[in-house]
Design a protein around this motif. Structure first.
Motif, PDB file in Angstrom:
ATOM      1  N   LYS A   1      25.413  48.175  60.160  1.00 29.25           N
ATOM      2  CA  LYS A   1      26.795  48.416  60.575  1.00 29.25           C
ATOM      3  C   LYS A   1      27.631  48.376  59.302  1.00 29.25           C
ATOM      4  O   LYS A   1      27.567  47.405  58.545  1.00 29.25           O
ATOM      5  N   VAL A   2      28.395  49.428  59.041  1.00 24.93           N
ATOM      6  CA  VAL A   2      29.237  49.434  57.842  1.00 24.93           C
ATOM      7  C   VAL A   2      30.649  49.042  58.270  1.00 24.93           C
ATOM      8  O   VAL A   2      31.257  49.712  59.111  1.00 24.93           O
ATOM      9  N   LEU A   3      31.144  47.952  57.716  1.00 22.97           N
ATOM     10  CA  LEU A   3      32.475  47.466  58.074  1.00 22.97           C
ATOM     11  C   LEU A   3      33.503  47.949  57.063  1.00 22.97           C
ATOM     12  O   LEU A   3      33.245  47.919  55.849  1.00 22.97           O
ATOM     13  N   GLU A   4      34.641  48.385  57.590  1.00 27.58           N
ATOM     14  CA  GLU A   4      35.768  48.719  56.708  1.00 27.58           C
ATOM     15  C   GLU A   4      36.713  47.537  56.691  1.00 27.58           C
ATOM     16  O   GLU A   4      37.106  47.026  57.747  1.00 27.58           O
ATOM     17  N   LEU A   5      37.077  47.114  55.476  1.00 29.16           N
ATOM     18  CA  LEU A   5      37.918  45.927  55.321  1.00 29.16           C
ATOM     19  C   LEU A   5      39.116  46.256  54.435  1.00 29.16           C
ATOM     20  O   LEU A   5      39.062  47.185  53.631  1.00 29.16           O
ATOM     21  N   ASP A   6      40.165  45.456  54.611  1.00 27.59           N
ATOM     22  CA  ASP A   6      41.377  45.620  53.800  1.00 27.59           C
ATOM     23  C   ASP A   6      41.192  44.948  52.453  1.00 27.59           C
ATOM     24  O   ASP A   6      40.843  43.769  52.402  1.00 27.59           O
ATOM     25  N   LYS A   7      41.485  45.679  51.396  1.00 29.99           N
ATOM     26  CA  LYS A   7      41.405  45.057  50.066  1.00 29.99           C
ATOM     27  C   LYS A   7      42.304  43.833  49.985  1.00 29.99           C
ATOM     28  O   LYS A   7      41.969  42.827  49.379  1.00 29.99           O
ATOM     29  N   ALA A   8      43.479  43.936  50.633  1.00 25.37           N
ATOM     30  CA  ALA A   8      44.448  42.846  50.543  1.00 25.37           C
ATOM     31  C   ALA A   8      43.919  41.568  51.191  1.00 25.37           C
ATOM     32  O   ALA A   8      44.247  40.464  50.763  1.00 25.37           O
ATOM     33  N   ARG A   9      43.094  41.706  52.217  1.00 24.93           N
ATOM     34  CA  ARG A   9      42.614  40.528  52.933  1.00 24.93           C
ATOM     35  C   ARG A   9      41.299  39.999  52.387  1.00 24.93           C
ATOM     36  O   ARG A   9      40.901  38.872  52.688  1.00 24.93           O
ATOM     37  N   GLY A  10      40.546  40.823  51.663  1.00 24.31           N
ATOM     38  CA  GLY A  10      39.234  40.386  51.179  1.00 24.31           C
ATOM     39  C   GLY A  10      38.224  40.380  52.316  1.00 24.31           C
ATOM     40  O   GLY A  10      38.389  41.055  53.327  1.00 24.31           O
ATOM     41  N   VAL A  11      37.150  39.605  52.144  1.00 23.70           N
ATOM     42  CA  VAL A  11      36.100  39.551  53.172  1.00 23.70           C
ATOM     43  C   VAL A  11      36.613  38.725  54.343  1.00 23.70           C
ATOM     44  O   VAL A  11      36.470  37.517  54.393  1.00 23.70           O
ATOM     45  N   ASP A  12      37.262  39.412  55.284  1.00 27.48           N
ATOM     46  CA  ASP A  12      37.840  38.766  56.450  1.00 27.48           C
ATOM     47  C   ASP A  12      37.287  39.506  57.668  1.00 27.48           C
ATOM     48  O   ASP A  12      37.797  40.540  58.077  1.00 27.48           O
ATOM     49  N   LEU A  13      36.198  38.964  58.213  1.00 24.91           N
ATOM     50  CA  LEU A  13      35.461  39.699  59.234  1.00 24.91           C
ATOM     51  C   LEU A  13      36.258  39.861  60.525  1.00 24.91           C
ATOM     52  O   LEU A  13      35.980  40.766  61.318  1.00 24.91           O
ATOM     53  N   ALA A  14      37.256  39.012  60.725  1.00 32.07           N
ATOM     54  CA  ALA A  14      38.063  39.129  61.944  1.00 32.07           C
ATOM     55  C   ALA A  14      38.850  40.444  61.947  1.00 32.07           C
ATOM     56  O   ALA A  14      39.258  40.923  62.998  1.00 32.07           O
ATOM     57  N   HIS A  15      39.074  41.013  60.780  1.00 36.44           N
ATOM     58  CA  HIS A  15      39.830  42.262  60.703  1.00 36.44           C
ATOM     59  C   HIS A  15      38.959  43.426  60.238  1.00 36.44           C
ATOM     60  O   HIS A  15      39.451  44.380  59.665  1.00 36.44           O
ATOM     61  N   ALA A  16      37.674  43.338  60.495  1.00 35.78           N
ATOM     62  CA  ALA A  16      36.771  44.403  60.066  1.00 35.78           C
ATOM     63  C   ALA A  16      36.710  45.493  61.130  1.00 35.78           C
ATOM     64  O   ALA A  16      36.821  45.222  62.309  1.00 35.78           O
ATOM     65  N   ASP A  17      36.534  46.726  60.683  1.00 32.60           N
ATOM     66  CA  ASP A  17      36.448  47.853  61.611  1.00 32.60           C
ATOM     67  C   ASP A  17      35.158  48.632  61.336  1.00 32.60           C
ATOM     68  O   ASP A  17      34.989  49.180  60.255  1.00 32.60           O
ATOM     69  N   ALA A  18      34.275  48.669  62.326  1.00 35.07           N
ATOM     70  CA  ALA A  18      33.021  49.412  62.151  1.00 35.07           C
ATOM     71  C   ALA A  18      33.151  50.852  62.633  1.00 35.07           C
ATOM     72  O   ALA A  18      32.237  51.646  62.459  1.00 35.07           O
ATOM     73  N   TYR A  19      34.283  51.184  63.244  1.00 30.34           N
ATOM     74  CA  TYR A  19      34.421  52.497  63.907  1.00 30.34           C
ATOM     75  C   TYR A  19      35.346  53.444  63.157  1.00 30.34           C
ATOM     76  O   TYR A  19      35.840  54.407  63.731  1.00 30.34           O
ATOM     77  N   TYR A  20      35.605  53.159  61.893  1.00 33.01           N
ATOM     78  CA  TYR A  20      36.535  53.998  61.139  1.00 33.01           C
ATOM     79  C   TYR A  20      36.061  55.447  61.106  1.00 33.01           C
ATOM     80  O   TYR A  20      34.868  55.735  61.067  1.00 33.01           O
ATOM     81  N   GLU A  21      37.043  56.345  61.133  1.00 34.21           N
ATOM     82  CA  GLU A  21      36.774  57.774  60.956  1.00 34.21           C
ATOM     83  C   GLU A  21      37.694  58.264  59.849  1.00 34.21           C
ATOM     84  O   GLU A  21      38.839  57.830  59.766  1.00 34.21           O
ATOM     85  N   ALA A  22      37.196  59.175  59.037  1.00 34.79           N
ATOM     86  CA  ALA A  22      38.014  59.663  57.925  1.00 34.79           C
ATOM     87  C   ALA A  22      37.456  60.991  57.443  1.00 34.79           C
ATOM     88  O   ALA A  22      36.278  61.289  57.656  1.00 34.79           O
ATOM     89  N   ASP A  23      38.293  61.780  56.818  1.00 31.98           N
ATOM     90  CA  ASP A  23      37.814  63.010  56.192  1.00 31.98           C
ATOM     91  C   ASP A  23      37.062  62.684  54.913  1.00 31.98           C
ATOM     92  O   ASP A  23      36.153  63.406  54.518  1.00 31.98           O
ATOM     93  N   ALA A  24      37.499  61.621  54.267  1.00 39.77           N
ATOM     94  CA  ALA A  24      36.874  61.243  53.008  1.00 39.77           C
ATOM     95  C   ALA A  24      36.956  59.732  52.839  1.00 39.77           C
ATOM     96  O   ALA A  24      37.949  59.107  53.187  1.00 39.77           O
TER      97      ALA A  24
END
Ligand code: SF4
Ligand code: SF4
Lengths: 173, 299
Positions: free
Chosen positions: B118-141
């Motif tokens: 599972k690849v988690l997308e995380l906020d740089k500002a928050r660091g490794v904060d799994l409570a705010h991780a998103d595995a369902y991100y979609e993006a063009d790039a």
């Protein structure tokens, strides 16, 4: 896309000694693991050998060229301070040269990159930076710096991600 | 073969009684026939039995998919303890590793869709904060500005809670560090799934959906062998590859070289070089699970 150069699969075998400190990456038998260069450096089709056009040394003055616009247009590698002949050898266009003047073939371009990027070079030699495929305990294929980074525009280009996983509610019972 | 591998000794009387009761209770709960469950798990088999079991598994899988399937039982290599490294400063969240893993390891494609990474997308500002991780991100790039990416898969813990809670001993840690599941021994109680702090285990709640033309026919009994309905599965570091010296599929697929793999007991291996040169951390260290999966920043 500038970096969509064809990859010719040749599998040129290089001596492991060229790359590695003695003893690094041992093979299953305890000897040094053979390393194979993944692919020859990626050239624009039909452009190599450069001596097809450049026979003698050319004008060494830094300037905008009338040819190679594709390279000049994307050139983004300390472009303010550098130009072609800082890396390409003026007298022999089929090779590169180090800042010492020593000539290096395109297959050993990592020596040129390593002049400025010493930290990455050291990591790459032991397999911490960069990519290898094959055997974790034996023969490996390694990628040159330029197999992943366009030397004229080295920043890694963004990619379209593979599809996201289904959400639980989309899977249904 | 080692003590933990096939052919390695029998059960103590106490273990036997404990297992027997658990099996009967679980059988009653799941509606299985008790006779099917009382037998031997893969690691308790003699060498001859292993050969027979592998041959039978290959026959059954070939019949199931209508094409030849091999089932390998290669044991752990002596002097090898696997470690995995993931460079968080390199990963761009492209999910090529996920795709390669699915292709290699024969999970159910949809209903259920099972993916071991599972690849988690995380906020740089928050660091490794799994409570705010998103595995369902979609993006063009990717990478998307302001974000970083953290792939999570089985951490092959040295103190694996999943193994501890299994009532029937259907999952265990091999001497080379790989935590495996015997799909013929798993009763599908899912205790291990609730015990795993990394969400690394997945349940086949329906007949796995694996089209024959997408099957990887080169399998290992404790790895990518196609699973039946009702069992739990997880990443095995590609046991079918790594026990023959090959890199895991995700390592070879990663376009940025973020994934490192090797023998922790070899000081020259890539994973040991990572540990010696870089800042390394493990996920949820405070839980004491002692992962053999290390995250690092190579910058
Ligand atoms: S990550 Fe989860 S499934 Fe893997 S060994 Fe640890 S507890 Fe078990
Ligand atoms: S393939 Fe590599 S870069 Fe892409 S998501 Fe996986 S680990 Fe990250």
């Amino acid at each position: 896309m500038a970096w969509a150069w064809p990859r010719i699969l040749l599998g040129v075998a290089l001596g492991g000694a060229l790359l590695l400190e003695p003893g690094a990456a041992r093979g299953a038998d305890g000897g040094p693991a053979p390393l194979y260069q993944a692919e020859p450096p990626p050239f624009t089709p039909g452009i190599f050998p450069c001596t097809q056009c450049h026979q003698g040394p050319g004008d060494p003055t830094r300037r905008r060229l009338g040819f190679h616009d594709d390279v000049q247009d994307r050139f983004d590698h300390d472009a303010e301070h550098r130009w072609c002949l800082d890396c390409h050898d003026n007298a022999d266009r089929d090779v590169l040269h180090l800042s010492s003047g020593e000539r290096v073939p395109f297959t050993a371009s990592y020596r040129l990159c390593g002049q400025c990027h010493g930290d990455k070079f050291r990591d790459w030699r032991v397999g911490v930076h960069g990519k290898r495929t094959g055997q974790w305990n034996g023969a490996k294929t390694y990628y040159l710096c330029v197999n992943c980074h366009d030397p004229h525009s080295p920043r890694f280009k963004p990619l379209r991600p593979d599809p996201r996983p289904q959400r639980p509610e989309e899977m249904g019972p | 073969m080692s003590a933990g591998g096939p052919g390695g000794g029998g059960l103590s009387r106490r273990q036997f009684l404990g297992r027997g009761l658990a099996v009967v209770a679980a059988a009653a709960a799941s509606g299985c026939r008790v006779e099917e469950l009382i037998g031997r798990s893969f690691r308790e088999l003699s060498r001859d039995d292993v050969a027979r079991v592998l041959a039978r598994a290959a026959r059954r899988q070939s019949a199931r998919f209508g094409r030849p399937v091999t089932v390998d039982g290669a044991g752990p290599l002596p002097g090898v303890d696997f470690g995995y490294g993931l460079d968080l400063s390199r990963c761009i969240g492209c999910r090529r590793c996920v795709t390669a893993c699915v292709k290699e390891n024969n999970p159910s494609r949809r209903r259920p869709q099972i993916q071991w990474i599972k690849v988690l997308e995380l906020d740089k500002a928050r660091g490794v904060d799994l409570a705010h991780a998103d595995a369902y991100y979609e993006a063009d790039a990717v990478p998307r500005p302001g974000h970083f990416y953290m792939p999570v898969q089985c951490q092959q813990c040295r103190k694996p809670p999943c193994v501890k809670v299994c009532p029937v001993g259907a999952t265990w840690k091999e001497p080379d560090g790989i935590v495996v599941v015997d799909y013929d021994w798993c009763i599908g109680c899912r205790c291990c799934m609730s015990a795993c702090p990394y969400g690394a285990r997945h349940f086949n709640w329906a007949e796995p959906d694996l089209p024959a033309d997408e099957l990887n026919p080169s399998t290992h009994y404790l790895g990518n062998r196609p699973r039946p309905k009702g069992v739990v599965e997880k990443c095995t570091f590609c046991i079918q590859r790594v026990r023959h010296g090959r890199y895991p599929a995700c390592v070879e697929a990663c376009p940025v070289g973020a994934r490192k793999f090797g023998n922790l007991l070899d000081p020259e291996s890539e994973i040991r070089q990572v540990m010696e040169r870089k800042r390394v951390f493990v996920l949820k260290e405070d839980l004491g699970t002692q992962p053999q999966f290390y995250y690092f920043y190579a910058t």
